[in-house]
Write a protein that holds these residues in place. Structure first.
Motif, mmCIF file in Angstrom:
data_model
loop_
_atom_site.group_PDB
_atom_site.id
_atom_site.type_symbol
_atom_site.label_atom_id
_atom_site.label_comp_id
_atom_site.label_asym_id
_atom_site.label_seq_id
_atom_site.Cartn_x
_atom_site.Cartn_y
_atom_site.Cartn_z
ATOM 1 N N SER A 32 31.103 53.504 28.793
ATOM 2 C CA SER A 32 31.713 52.103 28.688
ATOM 3 C C SER A 32 31.421 51.263 29.559
ATOM 4 O O SER A 32 31.282 49.994 29.358
ATOM 5 C CB SER A 32 33.380 52.351 28.796
ATOM 6 N N ILE A 33 30.973 51.463 30.771
ATOM 7 C CA ILE A 33 30.722 50.494 31.653
ATOM 8 C C ILE A 33 29.238 50.006 31.206
ATOM 9 O O ILE A 33 28.883 48.840 31.752
ATOM 10 C CB ILE A 33 30.477 51.329 33.194
ATOM 11 N N LEU A 34 28.510 50.629 30.710
ATOM 12 C CA LEU A 34 27.208 50.127 30.076
ATOM 13 C C LEU A 34 27.387 48.952 29.127
ATOM 14 O O LEU A 34 26.667 47.969 29.231
ATOM 15 C CB LEU A 34 26.260 51.277 29.640
ATOM 16 N N GLU A 35 28.197 49.099 27.998
ATOM 17 C CA GLU A 35 28.793 48.162 27.272
ATOM 18 C C GLU A 35 29.131 47.096 27.885
ATOM 19 O O GLU A 35 28.923 46.012 27.707
ATOM 20 C CB GLU A 35 29.808 48.709 26.362
ATOM 21 N N ALA A 36 30.149 47.104 29.177
ATOM 22 C CA ALA A 36 30.580 46.036 29.684
ATOM 23 C C ALA A 36 29.547 45.381 30.366
ATOM 24 O O ALA A 36 29.810 43.919 30.312
ATOM 25 C CB ALA A 36 31.490 46.341 30.748
ATOM 26 N N LEU A 37 28.603 45.967 31.134
ATOM 27 C CA LEU A 37 27.520 45.517 31.702
ATOM 28 C C LEU A 37 26.463 44.635 30.694
ATOM 29 O O LEU A 37 26.023 43.593 31.073
ATOM 30 C CB LEU A 37 26.484 46.538 32.444
#
Length: 409
Positions: free
Chosen positions: A303-308
């Motif tokens: 999920s952090i990849l989408e946020a970044l």
């Protein structure tokens, strides 16, 4: 009441900061353990940054607590960096410096930090899911959690109580809304109660009446969110619900249980809530719940990849720093399982974040080390300094932007 609320916010702020500090400390502890195994000389293991508040001077490694609890580090002897100001007199053999340790050992040293965060996330997700047998507030699951005084629950309770099938004081998430109709007097404002045969007449249907499998909560709730505003300015607005009772694990309608149609429409006022919330995903066995913990760890990690990725489009809303973590903690302190799931999510985020191939993160250090293993020589020091400095500046800028955003929102 406001004083208690204010106190809770202050408490949550400190708890949130402590959570971040613990997760970063665990990350650095992974580096420390592998460094010790590789026989590297560790000057200091620091919890926090800034001036020292306390230091335990071990025979070789000093453990310190510093003033600013926003991180930590593991200081290892190297020819490329100066020793800490109070450790210059220490004579460190070359074979114990990071520069001379085998590159395959460096690889494990770099990976150890992120893997510690992964381990924390896995432990928390699997333990909590296995212990409580469910995942709370899952919008991808079927059904709803009903507010017992909400209009949806009242309509179902009225129908079911006449049939003497349930306790009138309880509507569970195994009662699933299949469709609804909103009227103003004799005029139909919205109607998505339909079967496959007459679907052309149906508005944004939740599910076909002919279907026996419930759809997820997200589809159900957005049907209401998108269409309840149609009641604005209308008089004598009423809603009629159609629902089915389903198996609480599969979402399949129970055999022999007729589709429930709440015959008496419920009065509705513009702006009123239907009274449904996200359901709890239920697991039949402890083994199934444990396995779901692994899946949730994977989902939380990526999920952090989408946020970044959203940063490149100017969207920072899904990224939070220590201040944001502290603010979000305030809503979770009253539920132990939800609080620790949130901690697990942050730890899973840190696992992937640190593996991104951007300097000065562990992922870039891993890539750099891998390249040096292939070419069998070290990359130029000047190149490393420039690249890591540029990356550090960019991350510091991102951190400042996120922190400002966390304070404003």
């Amino acid at each position: 009441m406001s004083e208690v609320s204010g106190g809770m916010v202050v408490l949550a702020f400190f708890v949130g900061i402590i959570v971040m500090l613990l997760l970063i400390t665990i990350h650095e502890l992974g580096h420390l353990v592998v460094a010790k195994i590789a026989k590297a000389y560790v000057y200091e293991f620091s919890i926090g940054f800034g001036p020292r508040i306390f230091v335990f001077k071990g025979k070789e490694t000093w453990v310190s607590i510093r003033a600013f609890p926003l991180g930590g580090y593991c200081s290892i002897a190297s020819d490329k960096t100066d020793p800490p100001s109070d450790r210059e007199d220490v004579e460190v053999p070359d074979e114990r410096k990071l520069d001379y340790i085998a590159r395959w050992k460096k690889m494990f040293f770099i990976l150890a930090g992120p893997l510690m965060n992964l381990s924390v996330a896995l432990l928390l997700f699997t333990s909590i899911f296995a212990a409580i047998g469910e995942k709370r507030n899952d919008m991808t699951y079927f059904g709803s959690t009903y507010t017992q005084e909400g209009i949806a629950a009242k309509a179902i309770m009225e129908k079911e109580n006449k049939n003497q099938k349930i306790d009138i004081n309880y509507i569970g998430q195994d009662y699933v809304i299949w469709g609804w109709k909103m009227t103003s007097g004799s005029t139909t404002i919205f109607d998505n109660i339909c079967s496959v045969a007459d679907q052309d007449k149906c508005n944004e249907k939740i599910n076909d009446l002919d279907n026996q499998k419930a759809v997820d909560y997200k589809k159900t709730v957005y049907s209401f969110i998108n269409n309840l505003p149609l009641a604005k300015g209308k008089d004598d607005v009423k809603i009629q619900f159609v629902y089915k009772k389903v198996d609480k694990y599969s979402g399949v309608a129970l055999t022999g249980y007729e589709t429930g149609i709440a015959t008496n429409p419920v009065e509705f006022k513009a702006g009123q809530s239907v009274g449904i919330a996200a359901p709890n995903r239920l697991y039949k066995t402890t083994g199934e719940a444990y396995g779901a913990g692994w899946g949730e760890t994977f989902k939380a990690s990526i999920s952090i990849l989408e946020a970044l990725g959203n940063v490149f489009t100017g969207k920072f809303s899904n990224l939070v720093g220590p201040v944001g973590v502290a603010k979000q903690t305030a809503t979770l302190l009253q539920s132990a399982d939800q609080f620790f799931i949130y901690v697990a999510t942050i730890s899973a985020n840190l696992f992937i974040l640190n593996l991104i191939f951007i300097p000065p993160l562990d992922g870039y250090r891993l890539l750099e080390n891998f390249i040096e293993m292939i070419i069998r020589k070290e990359l130029p020091t000047k190149y490393k300094v420039v690249v890591n400095t540029a990356g550090a500046i960019l991350f510091l800028l991102l951190f400042v932007i996120i922190t400002i955003k966390d304070f404003i929102i």
